[in-house]
Structure formats: structure tokens, C-alpha cells
Design an enzyme around this catalytic site. Structure first.
Site, PDB file in Angstrom:
ATOM      1  N   ASP A  52       0.841  -1.187   0.000  1.00  0.00           N
ATOM      2  CA  ASP A  52       0.000   0.000   0.000  1.00  0.00           C
ATOM      3  C   ASP A  52       0.884   1.247   0.000  1.00  0.00           C
ATOM      4  O   ASP A  52       1.848   1.340   0.767  1.00  0.00           O
ATOM      5  CB  ASP A  52      -0.896  -0.028   1.238  1.00  0.00           C
ATOM      6  N   GLU A  92       1.753  -0.447  -5.055  1.00  0.00           N
ATOM      7  CA  GLU A  92       0.826   0.630  -5.362  1.00  0.00           C
ATOM      8  C   GLU A  92       1.719   1.855  -5.533  1.00  0.00           C
ATOM      9  O   GLU A  92       2.166   2.446  -4.541  1.00  0.00           O
ATOM     10  CB  GLU A  92      -0.183   0.851  -4.234  1.00  0.00           C
TER      11      GLU A  92
END
Length: 733
Positions: A372, A408
Site C-alpha cells: 500500500d 501501489e
């Protein structure tokens, strides 16, 4: 020696009962590990890195909550450690760390606060965040200086405890699928959301790791044809205070506080270590079905938020050592939008992250990670740096460099957008694929230049440094944003249930409601919406790269227009398994299965190398060719002209690479035609040398998909495309 102020911070009711001796023990490994000590005495070694601390107390808790404090007096390279004989698996524990209280310099030690061991491998209890768990006086009248006033109340009764876990598993009976990247199909799911309403899973297992391991859950994954599940965060996480105040909870879990502990709320078997074994059994069951397990991990920030956040773990162990601080050290550098950012350049933080990653691979059996806001991890002192310590360590680590690594590739700081910039070994979420495909099917692309790159593997982004087409993780939807069904049902977000005045969630949805906002009884609109879902799914699963599906999109899951359902731990966030009872949803599910079977059977759809676009033989055929609606090869001006129609020819004759025995890989050739126009269109099929005859394989325009396959069409002839539809044709030789 603790200062007088710190001594006063220790509650008057501190336990005084005698405890076991604390032997010196060892500074490694960090955390709590069951060991055999001197003279064969069994016990547990405790080790905590706490740079700058003046004293550390190990706190042991009885089942009734009674606390026993044992000073750790051994200090080696800023690691406080000790061996406690007689302590074994199931023991609950925490730490109290003594030091200066000086928020102006970033020092926030407060021994009144019980701290979770960053290396705790199981956590018992939940974070409810009353005022007592804050290191500062949360309700101080002058809020602008509240974070500078130390709170002396004991937090132990209100916070979870770490749990000692026995090492008892060597994974000798496990067989990892080891699916090559080019063959991978990722299915993003939420452990609880996927299983909570599944009728085939026993009630007591729904919403848990055991529920995901149940044959009924695995059967759906196997029949669908995915090769890996990407689990939304399963590290122990806490719920934010603003959600708890509104009676909500953090459903997605992007608020980690325990990087070694499987989230206890997803355990059906217990929370004093049982969750570890249950997670391992889930991984084994998925592996046995040929499905890899990828974890969505959140190492960019923690649940302790900013200076006004709670003191749960790292903030009270060494705030300056773990977090990036601004020049005004009271404040946190926030590249995540969540209040803080871990200072990955610091050796102890880098060690925490890499130790955690290796633990989940070697001891918990997982096959990869999706990071993330990975750009936040790649920052050196301030800027994103692809030579950063974090990326360098991953590249040379003998365990981590062999697993699947997905970035990401952005964060919310300056210069944080890094799509296409991560080094070899990494794949990336490709949001440019998402945007181009959404815009094409809603009629918002000015031309098809960008779409051409996205359908063929995004060579403009990834054809450097030895990277391959599978560096692009293609997706149309993700957990964050509209579901596939909502993407064609809503043009505006409808997040009122989140309690944030509909201000949360993105406004850039690139969606089209097909003529009415929200659900409708209009049969024409509903038919169009189903067709658009088929178009989007078909495009995704036939594109070069690694496709990622979101759980439930294959059968029309909706969140009622909520594009940020992070706090909807209810029917909005759970998968409705009755959806296939509707014929249109059942057809969508059947189409997804067919497309994934096609992808599995045809290597031309999952290439390991980029297309060259150059003639491969005397007949002038290329491995990749593009066609206009008139059946002519596209020229340079065609790419810049507005168009709603595009033909894509994939040659199976010219696939680079060899199979395991060294033989040349060959396959059928295919022609895909995408038509986003609102009227039917006559598309002229390319004739010889491209093809004498084409066989229709997939057509998204009929409502009954069973009628689509098998029809033959002559090369050079006319194929009538339905409005807003896509077809796939196989070249017949």
C-alpha cells in the site's frame, strides 16, 4: 534512571507481587520467542528495540488481567532483553518504556501507557481508544497544545496485549503453487467480506480465515479460474477514533498496528495464539487448490496517527526513531494522508519491515505482497528514490526477491506518483490502464493512442530494465472506488453512510450511469449496464499483463454507489452470494469463467515478452497489428483521430520464448474488436494473409451468451457489431 516526573506517571496501583527471575537472555531475535534456556529450563526470551529509552518494563498479564512488571536490565545495541523461565505459549504481555517527555523534540515516552510489542505474533483484545490510551491529555482545554501535556492514567485495562506463540510448524507438507507471473490472475478479496454471507460455509466459520479455507469458498475460486487471492490487510489493525465515535469500524484494515500478527477479529478458533494456526491452515488449503496467497500490507503508516493520535506501540517505544518528523518535531511528516509515515530510512524500521515480510513468507506460508502506498516506502530523506534503502534491501534479500512483489506506485506527497518507475522484480498497479479502459467504454477518450498501449502490456511504461508485460497489474476496479456494477450505475459517489458528509472518496470516478443515477426498473438501461460490465470484464481478461479482479465483480456486486466503503462492516461491504440467482448476473459469472479458461488455454493472451509490431515472416504478418473499422491497418494519423472502434490482431505464430522442454511456443491467432459507439457498426474483418476465416469465440452484445460462440465469418467480410460491444474471434486455418 527514570526522572521524578516519570516515576510520578506510574500509577499508584502498580503491582508489587513477586515474579519469576529475569535472566539476561539474548538480543535476537526481536519479539517474544519460546526457548530452552540455561540448564534446559523452558521459558521465553523477550527482546525490544527501544532506542533512547531510559528503562523498559516487561508486563505479564494473568487471565484475570492482573499485571506483573519485570524490569529488563540487559541492553545490547539499543535492544532491551531478558529470558523469563517458566513463561510459555499463550502468555499475554506488553511493555512500559521510560524516557523523556519532550514533544518539542519528538520525545514522547510515557510509562503509564502499556505498549504493544511491534514483533508480537498474536494480539488478544481490541483497541477501543478511550482517553486513557493517549499519551497526551486528549481533552485538554487548549487543543492546540494538548499533545504537549502528558497523560498519567494507566492504559493497560483498555488496550490489547501481545501473546507469546510457540514455533511449531515447518511447512514440510505444504506445496506452494509458484505460478509464473505471466500465468497469474489475481482476485482481490476481504477475508470477512467474502465469507460472511456465504450459505455454504457453516455459520460459526463465516467471516474468518477458516471460512476462506472452507471447500465452499475455495470451490468458487477454483471454478472461476483465478490463481491467487490478494487479501485486504490481515495484519492486526485498530479502528480510528472518529469511526468509533460514529458507531462504525474500520472494515478494510488499512490501519495496522501489529506487523507480525494475523488480525484476531478474523479468527474462529480463539485470540490467544489460535489465530496463527488458523491462518496457516487457510494458506495450506488454498495452496492445495493451486491458489497463491498475496497479502495487502501497510508498512507506510500505523494506527497511531499524528501528534493527536493514541499511544499504542511505536510512538511510546521511540517516536523519533520510528516516524518521520517535520522540522518542528512535534509534527509528523505525512506522505500517507493517515497522520504519520514510518521512517523507513532508519535501520531499525527497515529491519522491522523486512523481518515482518520474511516471517509471513517463511513461517506463515504466503506467496507475495501488495504494498500500500509503496512510494512512501521508497522515499529516502524526502524524495522518492528508486535506489532507496528499502528497495535495495528487497532486491538482494534471498527470501523476498523470490516472492511476488506488487507496488501501489504512489503516495500523497510531492512527487509521489511513480507508475512505471519501480525497478525490476516489481510489478505495479497500473491505474493508467484503469483510466483508459473506463474512458473508452464511457466514450470519453479523445483518441485510442493510450488505449493501444494499455491493451498490449503498457510497453511505454515498462519496457525498460528487463521488465516484462506482467509488470503491469491491470485492473478496472479495486477495493477503493466503485464496484464494476456501480461503475455503470452511478456517476456520483454516494458515501453518506460513512458519516463524513459525502466528502470522502474520490470525485474522479470516470463512470457512466447509462442514463439514470442509481438502480432502475428500466429494462433497456439494465440491459445496457450488463453489457457494459461484460465489455469491461472482457477487455480486462483479454489484455496483456496480469489481470486483477475484485471479489464479486464477476456476479454484479454493488455497494449502493459508495466508492469508499472502508468503514462499512455490514451488507454494503459483504459479498451477496444470492446475486447469481438473477439470470443476468449468472451470465456475467459464466462469461468470466469462460474468459479465464480462454486465458489459461492460450499463451498468446498471457505473453512473457512485449510485442515487436514488426513483420515476423515473408508474408508480412506481425505479432501485433491494429485495424480500423474499414479493415485497414492503422496509420499514424488514425491513432490521433477520434474513434470508438479498434481492432487488435494477436498472432499465435510469433510468441517469444520456449516451453519447459525447449520447444517453440505456438498458439491460435485472435482478432479482438472493441466498439464503444452507441450505434451498431459494420466492421470489415481483415482478409488474407491475416485470415481466411474467423470463428466467433466471445460476443458481449447478446443477452444470452450461450448463443455467441461458434459462428464462422469470412476474412474480408463484414461483421456487424452491436452497439457498445466487444467480440473475440479465432483465426481458422
Amino acid at each position: 534512571m527514570a526522572s521524578a516526573a516519570e516515576q510520578e506517571a506510574v500509577p499508584d496501583h502498580a503491582p508489587e507481587r513477586a515474579g519469576p527471575p529475569v535472566w539476561p537472555g539474548a538480543p535476537t531475535p526481536l519479539g517474544a520467542r519460546c526457548r530452552v534456556g540455561p540448564d534446559g529450563v523452558a521459558g521465553t526470551n523477550f527482546a525490544l528495540w527501544a532506542g533512547g529509552a531510559e528503562a523498559v518494563e516487561l508486563c505479564l498479564f494473568d487471565p484475570d488481567g492482573a499485571e506483573l512488571r519485570l524490569p529488563l536490565t540487559e541492553l545490547t545495541h539499543e535492544i532491551w532483553h531478558g529470558f523469563v523461565p517458566g513463561i510459555g505459549a499463550g502468555q499475554r504481555y506488553g511493555y512500559r518504556v521510560h524516557g523523556r517527555w519532550d514533544p518539542w523534540t519528538g520525545a514522547r515516552w510515557n510509562p503509564a501507557k502499556l505498549l504493544l510489542d511491534p514483533y508480537a505474533r498474536a494480539v488478544d483484545g481490541d483497541f477501543t481508544l478511550p482517553a486513557e490510551v493517549y499519551g497526551h491529555v486528549r481533552d485538554w482545554p487548549q487543543q492546540h497544545v494538548a499533545d504537549t501535556v502528558r497523560d498519567e492514567r494507566d492504559s493497560a485495562p483498555y488496550v490489547p496485549k501481545g501473546v507469546v506463540v510457540q514455533d511449531d510448524d515447518d511447512w514440510s507438507d505444504d506445496r506452494r503453487p509458484k505460478t509464473p507471473w505471466q500465468d497469474s490472475v489475481i482476485y482481490e478479496l476481504h477475508v470477512k467480506g467474502f465469507t460472511r454471507l456465504h450459505p455454504g460455509i457453516p455459520e460459526h466459520l463465516r467471516g474468518t480465515y477458516a471460512g476462506l479455507a472452507h471447500p465452499a469458498a475455495i470451490e468458487h475460486l477454483v471454478r472461476l479460474g483465478v490463481t491467487a487471492v490478494e487479501l485486504l490487510p490481515v495484519h492486526q489493525f485498530a479502528h480510528e477514533d472518529h469511526l468509533l465515535r460514529r458507531g462504525l469500524r474500520n472494515h478494510w484494515g488499512y490501519n495496522s498496528i501489529g506487523y507480525f500478527a494475523p488480525h484476531a477479529g478474523y479468527s474462529s478458533s480463539g485470540t490467544t495464539g489460535q489465530q496463527v494456526g488458523e491462518f496457516k491452515r487457510m494458506v495450506r488449503a488454498l495452496h492445495a487448490a493451486g491458489i497463491e496467497v498475496i497479502l495487502d500490507v501497510v508498512y507506510n503508516h500505523t494506527a497511531e496517527a499524528g501528534e493527536l493520535g493514541p499511544t499504542l506501540s511505536l510512538k511510546g517505544i521511540d517516536n523519533r526513531g520510528y516516524y518521520r518528523l517535520q522540522s518542528d518535531a512535534r509534527r509528523y511528516a505525512d506522505y500517507t494522508g493517515c497522520g504519520n509515515t514510518l521512517h523507513v530510512v532508519q535501520p531499525q524500521v527497515l529491519r522491522l519491515i523486512t523481518d515482518s515480510l520474511r516471517y509471513w513468507v517463511t513461517e506463515m506460508g504466503v506467496d507475495g505482497f501488495r504494498f500500500d502506498l509503496a512510494a512512501a516506502l521508497a522515499r529516502s530523506m524526502h524524495d522518492v528514490d528508486m535506489l532507496s534503502p528499502f528497495l535495495a534491501v528487497i532486491a538482494q534479500d534471498p527470501v523476498l526477491r523470490r516472492v511476488k512483489l506488487i507496488a501501489e506506485p504512489w503516495d500523497v506527497g510531492n512527487g509521489g506518483y511513480q507508475v512505471g518507475a519501480f525497478p525490476p522484480l516489481w510489478t505495479e498497479w497500473n491505474d493508467r490502464y484503469r483510466d483508459a479502459v473506463r474512458d473508452f467504454w464511457r466514450g470519453a477518450l479523445p483518441d485510442v493512442r493510450d488505449l493501444g498501449y494499455r491493451l498490449s502490456g503498457s510497453s511505454d511504461l515498462y519496457a525498460w530494465g528487463g521488465r516484462r508485460p506482467y509488470a503491469s497489474v491491470n485492473f478496472v476496479t479495486a477495493h477503493d472506488g466503485f464496484t464494476l456494477r456501480d461503475l455503470v450505475t452511478y456517476e456520483r459517489k454516494h458515501n453518506e453512510a460513512n458519516g463524513e458528509g459525502n466528502r470522502d472518496g474520490t470525485n474522479d470516478n470516470r463512470s457512466w450511469n447509462c442514463g439514470a443515477e442509481g438502480e432502475t426498473d428500466d429494462p433497456e438501461i439494465n440491459a445496457l449496464r450488463l453489457r457494459q460490465q461484460r465489455n469491461l470484464l472482457t477487455t480486462l481478461l483479454l489484455s496483456t499483463g496480469v489481470p486483477m479482479l475484485v471479489a464479486g465483480d464477476e456476479m454484479g456486486r454493488t455497494q449502493g454507489g459508495n466508492n469508499n466503503a472502508y468503514c462499512q462492516d455490514n451488507a454494503t461491504g459483504w459479498l451477496d452470494w444470492t446475486l447469481p440467482d438473477d439470470p443476468g448476473r449468472a451470465q456475467l459469472l459464466a462469461l468470466t469463467r469462460r474468459l479465464l479458461a480462454l486465458r489459461h488455454d492460450h499463451p498468446v493472451l498471457r505473453r512473457r515478452a512485449f510485442f515487436s509490431g514488426r513483420p515476423q515472416g515473408a508474408d508480412g504478418l506481425r505479432d501485433l497489428a491494429w485495424f480500423t473499422a474499414e479493415g485497414a491497418e492503422m496509420t499514424e494519423p488514425d491513432w490521433y483521430a477520434p474513434t470508438a472502434t479498434l481492432g487488435l490482431y494477436l498472432s499465435g505464430r510469433d510468441i517469444p520464448g520456449r516451453d519447459e522442454r525447449g520447444a517453440q511456443i505456438t498458439d491460435d491467432s485472435f482478432l479482438a474488436v472493441l466498439h464503444a459507439g452507441h450505434r451498431p457498426l459494420d466492421f470489415r474483418l481483415p482478409g488474407p494473409p491475416w485470415a481466411e476465416t474467423y470463428e466467433l469465440v466471445v460476443d458481449t452484445s447478446p443477452e444470452d451468451q450461450a448463443t455467441a460462440p461458434g459462428t464462422l465469418h469470412p476474412g474480408g467480410g463484414i461483421l456487424t457489431m452491436g452497439a457498445r460491444s466487444m467480440v473475440l474471434l479465432r483465426v481458422r486455418t
